[in-house]
Motif scaffolding. Structure first.
Motif, PDB file in Angstrom:
ATOM      1  N   ASP A 103       9.854  13.354   4.576  1.00 38.91           N
ATOM      2  CA  ASP A 103       9.286  14.690   4.394  1.00 38.91           C
ATOM      3  C   ASP A 103       7.901  14.620   3.765  1.00 38.91           C
ATOM      4  O   ASP A 103       6.991  15.375   4.141  1.00 38.91           O
ATOM      5  N   ARG A 104       7.730  13.723   2.806  1.00 43.20           N
ATOM      6  CA  ARG A 104       6.427  13.620   2.151  1.00 43.20           C
ATOM      7  C   ARG A 104       5.359  13.154   3.139  1.00 43.20           C
ATOM      8  O   ARG A 104       4.240  13.656   3.156  1.00 43.20           O
TER       9      ARG A 104
ATOM     10  N   LEU B 210       0.835  -1.198   0.000  1.00 42.56           N
ATOM     11  CA  LEU B 210       0.000   0.000   0.000  1.00 42.56           C
ATOM     12  C   LEU B 210       0.874   1.254   0.000  1.00 42.56           C
ATOM     13  O   LEU B 210       0.590   2.226  -0.711  1.00 42.56           O
ATOM     14  N   SER B 211       1.946   1.251   0.794  1.00 45.21           N
ATOM     15  CA  SER B 211       2.831   2.418   0.846  1.00 45.21           C
ATOM     16  C   SER B 211       3.515   2.653  -0.493  1.00 45.21           C
ATOM     17  O   SER B 211       3.681   3.801  -0.913  1.00 45.21           O
ATOM     18  N   ARG B 212       3.924   1.575  -1.155  1.00 47.65           N
ATOM     19  CA  ARG B 212       4.524   1.744  -2.489  1.00 47.65           C
ATOM     20  C   ARG B 212       3.524   2.337  -3.471  1.00 47.65           C
ATOM     21  O   ARG B 212       3.878   3.160  -4.313  1.00 47.65           O
ATOM     22  N   SER B 213       2.267   1.907  -3.373  1.00 48.91           N
ATOM     23  CA  SER B 213       1.245   2.449  -4.275  1.00 48.91           C
ATOM     24  C   SER B 213       1.002   3.935  -4.027  1.00 48.91           C
ATOM     25  O   SER B 213       0.502   4.638  -4.899  1.00 48.91           O
ATOM     26  N   LEU B 214       1.359   4.423  -2.836  1.00 52.94           N
ATOM     27  CA  LEU B 214       1.212   5.842  -2.508  1.00 52.94           C
ATOM     28  C   LEU B 214       2.443   6.645  -2.922  1.00 52.94           C
ATOM     29  O   LEU B 214       2.476   7.856  -2.715  1.00 52.94           O
ATOM     30  N   GLY B 215       3.436   5.963  -3.491  1.00 51.03           N
ATOM     31  CA  GLY B 215       4.605   6.668  -3.996  1.00 51.03           C
ATOM     32  C   GLY B 215       5.801   6.680  -3.071  1.00 51.03           C
ATOM     33  O   GLY B 215       6.814   7.314  -3.397  1.00 51.03           O
ATOM     34  N   LEU B 216       5.727   6.005  -1.930  1.00 51.67           N
ATOM     35  CA  LEU B 216       6.884   5.956  -1.032  1.00 51.67           C
ATOM     36  C   LEU B 216       7.926   4.996  -1.598  1.00 51.67           C
ATOM     37  O   LEU B 216       7.599   3.889  -2.017  1.00 51.67           O
ATOM     38  N   GLU B 217       9.191   5.423  -1.563  1.00 53.14           N
ATOM     39  CA  GLU B 217      10.250   4.649  -2.207  1.00 53.14           C
ATOM     40  C   GLU B 217      10.872   3.611  -1.285  1.00 53.14           C
ATOM     41  O   GLU B 217      10.970   2.432  -1.635  1.00 53.14           O
ATOM     42  N   VAL B 218      11.340   4.034  -0.114  1.00 54.07           N
ATOM     43  CA  VAL B 218      12.065   3.117   0.767  1.00 54.07           C
ATOM     44  C   VAL B 218      11.476   3.070   2.174  1.00 54.07           C
ATOM     45  O   VAL B 218      11.908   2.256   2.997  1.00 54.07           O
ATOM     46  N   ALA B 219      10.518   3.912   2.483  1.00 49.75           N
ATOM     47  CA  ALA B 219       9.844   3.890   3.783  1.00 49.75           C
ATOM     48  C   ALA B 219       8.431   3.360   3.595  1.00 49.75           C
ATOM     49  O   ALA B 219       7.873   3.432   2.501  1.00 49.75           O
TER      50      ALA B 219
ATOM     51  N   LEU C 163      -5.976   7.724  14.856  1.00 44.65           N
ATOM     52  CA  LEU C 163      -5.112   6.831  14.091  1.00 44.65           C
ATOM     53  C   LEU C 163      -3.669   6.988  14.553  1.00 44.65           C
ATOM     54  O   LEU C 163      -3.257   8.063  15.012  1.00 44.65           O
ATOM     55  N   ALA C 164      -2.905   5.923  14.420  1.00 47.16           N
ATOM     56  CA  ALA C 164      -1.476   5.951  14.742  1.00 47.16           C
ATOM     57  C   ALA C 164      -0.728   5.086  13.732  1.00 47.16           C
ATOM     58  O   ALA C 164      -1.238   4.047  13.281  1.00 47.16           O
ATOM     59  N   PHE C 165       0.467   5.536  13.363  1.00 50.68           N
ATOM     60  CA  PHE C 165       1.305   4.800  12.416  1.00 50.68           C
ATOM     61  C   PHE C 165       2.737   4.776  12.927  1.00 50.68           C
ATOM     62  O   PHE C 165       3.174   5.681  13.645  1.00 50.68           O
ATOM     63  N   THR C 166       3.465   3.750  12.545  1.00 48.17           N
ATOM     64  CA  THR C 166       4.913   3.735  12.721  1.00 48.17           C
ATOM     65  C   THR C 166       5.556   3.757  11.339  1.00 48.17           C
ATOM     66  O   THR C 166       4.985   3.272  10.363  1.00 48.17           O
ATOM     67  N   ILE C 167       6.754   4.355  11.278  1.00 58.06           N
ATOM     68  CA  ILE C 167       7.512   4.419  10.023  1.00 58.06           C
ATOM     69  C   ILE C 167       8.580   3.339  10.042  1.00 58.06           C
ATOM     70  O   ILE C 167       9.301   3.192  11.031  1.00 58.06           O
ATOM     71  N   HIS C 168       8.689   2.610   8.943  1.00 62.18           N
ATOM     72  CA  HIS C 168       9.678   1.542   8.832  1.00 62.18           C
ATOM     73  C   HIS C 168      10.454   1.677   7.531  1.00 62.18           C
ATOM     74  O   HIS C 168       9.988   2.303   6.578  1.00 62.18           O
ATOM     75  N   VAL C 169      11.627   1.051   7.495  1.00 67.51           N
ATOM     76  CA  VAL C 169      12.438   1.002   6.274  1.00 67.51           C
ATOM     77  C   VAL C 169      12.117  -0.273   5.521  1.00 67.51           C
ATOM     78  O   VAL C 169      12.076  -1.360   6.107  1.00 67.51           O
ATOM     79  N   ASN C 170      11.889  -0.136   4.232  1.00 65.59           N
ATOM     80  CA  ASN C 170      11.616  -1.291   3.391  1.00 65.59           C
ATOM     81  C   ASN C 170      12.951  -1.925   2.993  1.00 65.59           C
ATOM     82  O   ASN C 170      13.612  -1.485   2.053  1.00 65.59           O
ATOM     83  N   THR C 171      13.364  -2.953   3.728  1.00 65.39           N
ATOM     84  CA  THR C 171      14.665  -3.580   3.484  1.00 65.39           C
ATOM     85  C   THR C 171      14.672  -4.454   2.227  1.00 65.39           C
ATOM     86  O   THR C 171      15.711  -5.025   1.887  1.00 65.39           O
ATOM     87  N   SER C 172      13.535  -4.546   1.529  1.00 64.56           N
ATOM     88  CA  SER C 172      13.522  -5.257   0.253  1.00 64.56           C
ATOM     89  C   SER C 172      13.991  -4.349  -0.892  1.00 64.56           C
ATOM     90  O   SER C 172      14.120  -4.810  -2.032  1.00 64.56           O
TER      91      SER C 172
END
Length: 254
Positions: free
Chosen positions: A164-165, A95-104, A130-139
């Motif tokens: 920033d986004r 879902l995050s990739r579909s929103l345009g996030l590259e590595v997070a 709502l609450a979210f955590t930010i993670h690094v996409n290690t793939s």
């Protein structure tokens, strides 16, 4: 970005399969859960064997006794949470990739749990819807032909841009955004949020289990996969290498 805010079913699953409860179950909680389950199973087995007389009646009942049943149920429940977390995290990455996030990528969490854990670290967090955590996409993988140092630089630029986004688009939304990381990449808006007073930073990880899950061997394997070589041997398996941040996006100035 607000597509992830509308994914209410993800936020609901975050109460069980979010990274915060899943990581908590990996630490000492998991140790005690497994020990308690093993003790219950051993107790049930011993009770069944004591009731049994040789090969007589009752000898075949001990594998299905109450202790064995309880122990197996606890272990299976813990395994289901961990498997569910893996599937949940995969869906969040997509879902995050579909929103345009590259590595997070963003993981919806339980708001009350996030706010409560940050209060224990001295941050007076208000519970938001709502609450979210930010993670690094290690793939993530560096483009072919990129040197390890260049891949590291590209990754850092992408990570800061993603950060920033996220902050820019969630600004003003009723969201708690949490980060617990050893990453040293500071985005411009993250630093600005701390200066403006709608973000707080504390030393150490949010959960004690996090440093232990990032030992030197795991870090080296991840770097080789992402960058093609080990680019840093900094030890991050100790609390001093970590920091936690909490952004109250609803409190951000207009």
């Amino acid at each position: 970005m607000f597509a992830i805010l509308r994914a209410r079913w993800l936020a609901g699953l975050g109460w069980v399969f979010g990274s915060v409860p899943a990581t908590a179950l990996v630490g000492w909680t998991a140790f005690w859960v497994v020990c308690a389950a093993a003790a219950a199973a051993a107790g049930g087995a011993l009770l069944g064997l004591l009731r049994a007389t040789g090969c007589g009646r009752g000898a075949a009942d001990w594998p299905t006794g109450p202790g064995m049943g309880l122990g197996l149920a606890v272990v299976l429940a813990w395994a289901a949470v961990q498997a569910g977390y893996g599937c949940y995290r995969h869906r969040c990455r997509r879902l995050s990739r579909s929103l345009g996030l590259e590595v997070a990528y963003l993981v919806p969490e339980c708001p009350a749990l996030v706010a409560g854990l940050y209060r224990r670290k001295g941050v007076g967090a208000r519970v938001r819807p709502l609450a979210f955590t930010i993670h690094v996409n290690t793939s993530w993988r560096a483009p072919a032909g990129t040197s390890a140092d260049e891949a590291r630089r590209v990754f850092g630029d992408m990570y800061r841009a993603d950060y920033d986004r996220i902050l820019r688009e969630l600004r003003g939304a009723p969201v708690l955004l949490a980060s617990s990381t050893f990453n040293r990449h500071d985005s411009r808006l993250a630093v600005q949020a701390v200066d403006q007073g709608w973000a707080w930073q504390a030393a150490g990880p949010l959960l004690p289990a996090q440093p232990r899950l990032n030992g030197p061997k795991k870090r080296a394997k991840e770097q080789v996969r992402m960058f093609g070589a080990v680019v840093s041997r900094r030890r991050v398996d100790n609390p001093a290498a970590w920091r936690t941040r909490l952004f109250d996006c609803a409190a951000a100035p207009a």
